[in-house]
Design a protein around this motif. Structure first.
Motif, short mmCIF file in Angstrom:
data_model
loop_
_atom_site.label_atom_id
_atom_site.label_comp_id
_atom_site.label_asym_id
_atom_site.label_seq_id
_atom_site.Cartn_x
_atom_site.Cartn_y
_atom_site.Cartn_z
N UNK A 23 18.87 -0.83 -0.74
CA UNK A 23 18.06 0.16 -0.04
C UNK A 23 16.82 0.54 -0.86
N UNK A 24 17.00 0.64 -2.17
CA UNK A 24 15.87 0.91 -3.05
C UNK A 24 14.87 -0.24 -2.95
N UNK A 25 15.37 -1.48 -2.93
CA UNK A 25 14.50 -2.66 -2.82
C UNK A 25 13.77 -2.65 -1.48
N UNK A 26 14.47 -2.28 -0.40
CA UNK A 26 13.85 -2.26 0.92
C UNK A 26 12.70 -1.26 0.97
N UNK A 27 12.91 -0.08 0.40
CA UNK A 27 11.83 0.91 0.38
C UNK A 27 10.69 0.47 -0.53
N UNK A 28 11.01 -0.27 -1.58
CA UNK A 28 9.96 -0.85 -2.42
C UNK A 28 9.11 -1.84 -1.63
N UNK A 29 9.76 -2.66 -0.82
CA UNK A 29 9.05 -3.62 0.04
C UNK A 29 8.14 -2.88 1.00
N UNK A 30 8.67 -1.84 1.61
CA UNK A 30 7.88 -1.07 2.58
C UNK A 30 6.64 -0.47 1.92
N UNK A 31 6.82 0.11 0.74
CA UNK A 31 5.68 0.74 0.04
C UNK A 31 4.64 -0.29 -0.37
N UNK A 32 5.09 -1.42 -0.91
CA UNK A 32 4.15 -2.47 -1.31
C UNK A 32 3.44 -3.07 -0.11
N UNK A 33 4.13 -3.18 1.02
CA UNK A 33 3.51 -3.74 2.22
C UNK A 33 2.45 -2.79 2.77
N UNK A 35 0.72 -0.79 0.89
CA UNK A 35 -0.39 -0.99 -0.05
C UNK A 35 -1.16 -2.26 0.30
N UNK A 36 -0.44 -3.32 0.64
CA UNK A 36 -1.07 -4.59 1.03
C UNK A 36 -1.96 -4.42 2.25
N UNK A 37 -1.47 -3.68 3.23
CA UNK A 37 -2.23 -3.48 4.47
C UNK A 37 -3.52 -2.68 4.22
N UNK A 38 -3.55 -1.88 3.16
CA UNK A 38 -4.75 -1.11 2.84
C UNK A 38 -5.83 -1.96 2.18
N UNK A 39 -5.43 -3.11 1.63
CA UNK A 39 -6.40 -3.99 0.98
C UNK A 39 -7.16 -4.81 2.01
#
Length: 122
Positions: A23-33, A35-39
Protein backbone atom coordinates in the motif's frame (compact mmCIF):
# COMPACT_ATOMS: atom_id res chain seq x y z
CA UNK A 1 9.00 3.31 11.14
CA UNK A 2 10.20 -0.30 11.11
CA UNK A 3 9.47 -2.72 8.30
CA UNK A 4 8.41 -6.16 9.56
CA UNK A 5 7.41 -8.89 7.08
CA UNK A 6 5.85 -6.66 4.41
CA UNK A 7 4.32 -4.32 6.98
CA UNK A 8 5.23 -0.80 8.08
CA UNK A 9 4.41 0.33 11.60
CA UNK A 10 3.62 4.00 12.10
CA UNK A 11 3.24 5.56 15.54
CA UNK A 12 0.64 8.30 15.75
CA UNK A 13 -0.77 9.73 19.01
CA UNK A 14 0.38 6.67 21.01
CA UNK A 15 -1.47 4.34 18.61
CA UNK A 16 0.31 1.90 16.33
CA UNK A 17 -1.06 1.76 12.79
CA UNK A 18 0.14 -1.10 10.60
CA UNK A 19 0.24 -0.33 6.88
CA UNK A 20 1.27 -2.96 4.36
CA UNK A 21 4.31 -2.10 2.28
CA UNK A 22 2.42 -2.77 -0.97
CA UNK A 23 0.00 0.00 0.00
CA UNK A 24 2.91 2.33 0.75
CA UNK A 25 4.37 1.45 -2.67
CA UNK A 26 1.01 2.09 -4.37
CA UNK A 27 0.74 5.55 -2.84
CA UNK A 28 4.34 6.20 -3.86
CA UNK A 29 3.41 5.32 -7.44
CA UNK A 30 0.42 7.65 -7.30
CA UNK A 31 2.49 10.56 -5.99
CA UNK A 32 5.28 10.07 -8.53
CA UNK A 33 2.75 9.77 -11.36
CA UNK A 34 1.13 13.06 -10.33
CA UNK A 35 4.61 14.61 -10.34
CA UNK A 36 5.17 13.12 -13.81
CA UNK A 37 1.92 14.60 -15.12
CA UNK A 38 3.04 18.06 -13.96
CA UNK A 39 6.19 17.86 -16.10
CA UNK A 40 6.18 18.89 -19.75
CA UNK A 41 7.97 15.66 -20.76
CA UNK A 42 8.25 12.06 -19.65
CA UNK A 43 10.98 11.50 -17.08
CA UNK A 44 13.02 8.30 -17.29
CA UNK A 45 14.15 8.85 -13.70
CA UNK A 46 10.55 8.93 -12.45
CA UNK A 47 9.72 5.87 -14.57
CA UNK A 48 12.61 3.97 -12.95
CA UNK A 49 11.34 4.87 -9.46
CA UNK A 50 7.74 4.01 -10.39
CA UNK A 51 8.83 0.71 -11.94
CA UNK A 52 10.66 -0.30 -8.75
CA UNK A 53 7.63 0.62 -6.66
CA UNK A 54 5.39 -1.40 -8.99
CA UNK A 55 7.45 -4.49 -8.27
CA UNK A 56 6.99 -3.87 -4.53
CA UNK A 57 3.26 -3.19 -4.86
CA UNK A 58 2.64 -6.36 -6.87
CA UNK A 59 4.67 -8.55 -4.52
CA UNK A 60 2.09 -10.05 -2.16
CA UNK A 61 3.12 -12.13 0.82
CA UNK A 62 2.08 -15.80 0.86
CA UNK A 63 -0.53 -15.24 3.59
CA UNK A 64 -2.13 -12.18 1.97
CA UNK A 65 -5.82 -11.71 2.63
CA UNK A 66 -6.17 -8.90 0.11
CA UNK A 67 -9.48 -9.01 -1.75
CA UNK A 68 -9.43 -9.66 -5.51
CA UNK A 69 -11.15 -6.31 -6.16
CA UNK A 70 -8.28 -4.47 -4.46
CA UNK A 71 -5.72 -6.46 -6.42
CA UNK A 72 -7.57 -5.69 -9.67
CA UNK A 73 -7.70 -1.99 -8.84
CA UNK A 74 -3.95 -1.91 -8.23
CA UNK A 75 -3.25 -3.79 -11.45
CA UNK A 76 -5.50 -1.52 -13.52
CA UNK A 77 -4.00 1.61 -12.01
CA UNK A 78 -0.47 0.42 -12.70
CA UNK A 79 -1.39 -0.62 -16.24
CA UNK A 80 -2.60 2.93 -16.86
CA UNK A 81 0.77 4.27 -15.68
CA UNK A 82 2.57 1.79 -17.96
CA UNK A 83 0.55 3.02 -20.94
CA UNK A 84 1.65 6.59 -20.17
CA UNK A 85 5.28 5.45 -20.45
CA UNK A 86 4.64 3.40 -23.62
CA UNK A 87 5.26 0.14 -21.76
CA UNK A 88 2.70 -1.77 -23.85
CA UNK A 89 3.75 -5.31 -22.92
CA UNK A 90 3.79 -4.68 -19.18
CA UNK A 91 0.45 -2.85 -19.40
CA UNK A 92 -1.08 -5.75 -21.33
CA UNK A 93 0.20 -8.23 -18.72
CA UNK A 94 -1.34 -6.16 -15.92
CA UNK A 95 -4.66 -5.83 -17.78
CA UNK A 96 -4.78 -9.60 -18.34
CA UNK A 97 -3.94 -10.30 -14.68
CA UNK A 98 -6.68 -7.90 -13.56
CA UNK A 99 -9.12 -9.56 -15.94
CA UNK A 100 -8.22 -12.99 -14.51
CA UNK A 101 -8.48 -11.79 -10.89
CA UNK A 102 -11.86 -10.24 -11.62
CA UNK A 103 -13.09 -13.47 -13.17
CA UNK A 104 -13.89 -11.78 -16.47
CA UNK A 105 -13.55 -13.25 -19.92
CA UNK A 106 -13.70 -11.19 -23.06
CA UNK A 107 -13.94 -12.10 -26.69
CA UNK A 108 -13.64 -9.94 -29.74
CA UNK A 109 -16.59 -10.29 -32.06
CA UNK A 110 -17.19 -9.03 -35.54
CA UNK A 111 -15.75 -9.61 -38.96
CA UNK A 112 -12.36 -8.10 -39.61
CA UNK A 113 -12.40 -5.70 -42.51
CA UNK A 114 -16.17 -5.53 -42.77
CA UNK A 115 -17.72 -2.09 -42.58
CA UNK A 116 -20.74 -1.44 -40.43
CA UNK A 117 -23.84 0.00 -42.03
CA UNK A 118 -22.84 3.41 -40.64
CA UNK A 119 -19.47 3.24 -42.38
CA UNK A 120 -20.92 2.45 -45.81
CA UNK A 121 -20.32 5.02 -48.49
CA UNK A 122 -23.50 6.74 -49.73
Amino acid sequence: GTIIDHERCCHHNNCVVVVSSDLVALWGIRCLFVEEKLLSHRSSTLWFKISCLMDDALCLPENSTEHNACICEKQLEMAHVCLHYYQWKRAEELFLQAQENAGLSMTLTGVMGKRTRYQQEP
